[in-house]
Write an enzyme that holds these catalytic residues in place. Structure first.
Site, PDB file in Angstrom:
ATOM      1  N   MET A 111     -33.520  13.197 -21.619  1.00  0.00           N
ATOM      2  CA  MET A 111     -33.754  11.833 -21.986  1.00  0.00           C
ATOM      3  C   MET A 111     -32.932  10.580 -22.725  1.00  0.00           C
ATOM      4  O   MET A 111     -31.469  11.632 -23.069  1.00  0.00           O
ATOM      5  CB  MET A 111     -34.393  12.694 -23.586  1.00  0.00           C
TER       6      MET A 111
ATOM      7  N   MET B 197     -36.776  11.331 -18.259  1.00  0.00           N
ATOM      8  CA  MET B 197     -37.107  10.639 -19.356  1.00  0.00           C
ATOM      9  C   MET B 197     -36.745   9.382 -19.880  1.00  0.00           C
ATOM     10  O   MET B 197     -36.028   9.354 -20.984  1.00  0.00           O
ATOM     11  CB  MET B 197     -37.507  11.206 -20.310  1.00  0.00           C
TER      12      MET B 197
HETATM   13  C1  DX5 Z   1     -40.618  17.485 -23.870  1.00  0.00           C
HETATM   14  C2  DX5 Z   1     -40.168  18.149 -22.185  1.00  0.00           C
HETATM   15  C3  DX5 Z   1     -40.604  19.550 -22.323  1.00  0.00           C
HETATM   16  C4  DX5 Z   1     -40.568  19.705 -23.310  1.00  0.00           C
HETATM   17  C5  DX5 Z   1     -41.627  21.263 -23.007  1.00  0.00           C
HETATM   18  O1  DX5 Z   1     -41.032  15.826 -24.001  1.00  0.00           O
HETATM   19  O2  DX5 Z   1     -40.783  17.388 -20.842  1.00  0.00           O
HETATM   20  O3  DX5 Z   1     -40.001  19.689 -20.879  1.00  0.00           O
HETATM   21  O4  DX5 Z   1     -39.481  20.856 -22.957  1.00  0.00           O
HETATM   22  O5  DX5 Z   1     -41.599  21.888 -24.230  1.00  0.00           O
HETATM   23  P1  DX5 Z   1     -42.689  23.170 -24.459  1.00  0.00           P
HETATM   24  O6  DX5 Z   1     -42.773  23.752 -23.971  1.00  0.00           O
HETATM   25  O7  DX5 Z   1     -42.202  23.645 -25.918  1.00  0.00           O
HETATM   26  O8  DX5 Z   1     -43.518  22.200 -25.666  1.00  0.00           O
HETATM   27 ZN    ZN Z   2     -39.916  18.553 -19.327  1.00  0.00          ZN
END
Ligand code: DX5
Ligand code: ZN
Length: 216
Positions: A37, A68
């Site tokens: 991110m 992301m």
């Molecule tokens: C969110 C991420 C996910 C996140 C999922 O932006 O892309 O990969 O880590 O986490 P959980 O399973 O905790 O929702």
């Molecule tokens: Zn993810």
């Protein structure tokens, strides 16, 4: 094909990352999911190339790398060099998506495209035959441990139909709010690969939780 489990280390203990990766190595998990991110495409920031390189040294699972970030084209070769096996870019972040997909493939990585909860699956129709993976976000990206968006089942069913119709071999992946309570229903709707963060890392026995997720 039986479904695949891809633990996300977003909510792992980063002070003990080696131990966390070794736990995943010894588990029944199929891939290791890395959430990159940039604080621009999503409101949060995580980690970049130096950490991916260190993870690659320790991980025995393929690195499923979820970008992301805006302008991913600027960094594709560096993700390869850091050790990414699969690279997933966001539809919403790519102006020239077809070119981005081609570049990732020509670098020898498997390629995925992610769509946010508001993005229609129909927009992927023209690129589906070129993809190894479609990641349907089941939360708004940026944070772990958010609540699953229930409308996602419709999108998964539409995506499955589109994949069949276009003759694509792409796997369907979901990411966000996935756990023991909704995995089976998602699998019935057509999902192949499950990203699981909090369900694994907040669990008292992560190895056993991965085993249970794999058995469903
Ligand atoms: C969110 C991420 C996910 C996140 C999922 O932006 O892309 O990969 O880590 O986490 P959980 O399973 O905790 O929702
Ligand atoms: Zn993810």
């Amino acid at each position: 094909m039986s479904h695949l489990i891809a633990p996300s280390i977003l909510t792992a203990n980063f002070l003990d990352l080696r131990k966390e990766i070794e736990m995943i190595n010894s588990s029944e998990a199929d891939w290791l999911h890395l959430d990159i991110m940039d604080g621009v495409f999503v409101p949060n920031m995580t980690f970049g190339f130096p950490i991916i390189r260190l993870i690659k040294e320790v991980s025995s699972k393929p690195l499923d790398t979820h970008l992301m970030i805006v302008e991913p084209d600027r960094h594709l070769e560096r993700f390869l060099a850091a050790g990414a096996d699969m690279l997933t870019v966001h539809y919403e972040a790519c102006t020239h998506l077809d070119r981005t997909i081609d570049t990732i493939k020509s670098l020898g990585m498997r390629v995925g495209v992610a769509i946010n909860p508001h993005t229609s699956v129909q927009l992927l129709e023209n690129v589906l035959p070129d993809l190894d993976l479609v990641l349907n976000m089941t939360v708004n990206p940026g944070y772990g441990a958010q609540s699953f968006i229930e409308n996602s089942y419709n999108k998964i069913r539409q995506l499955r139909e589109l994949i069949v119709r276009t003759g694509s071999h792409a796997l369907i992946q979901v990411d966000g709010g996935v756990g023991l309570g909704n995995l089976s229903k998602l699998k019935d709707a057509g999902v192949d690969v499950f990203v699981v963060g909090n369900t694994v890392f907040a669990s008292e026995d992560p190895l056993e939780t991965i085993r249970q997720l794999k058995q469903l």
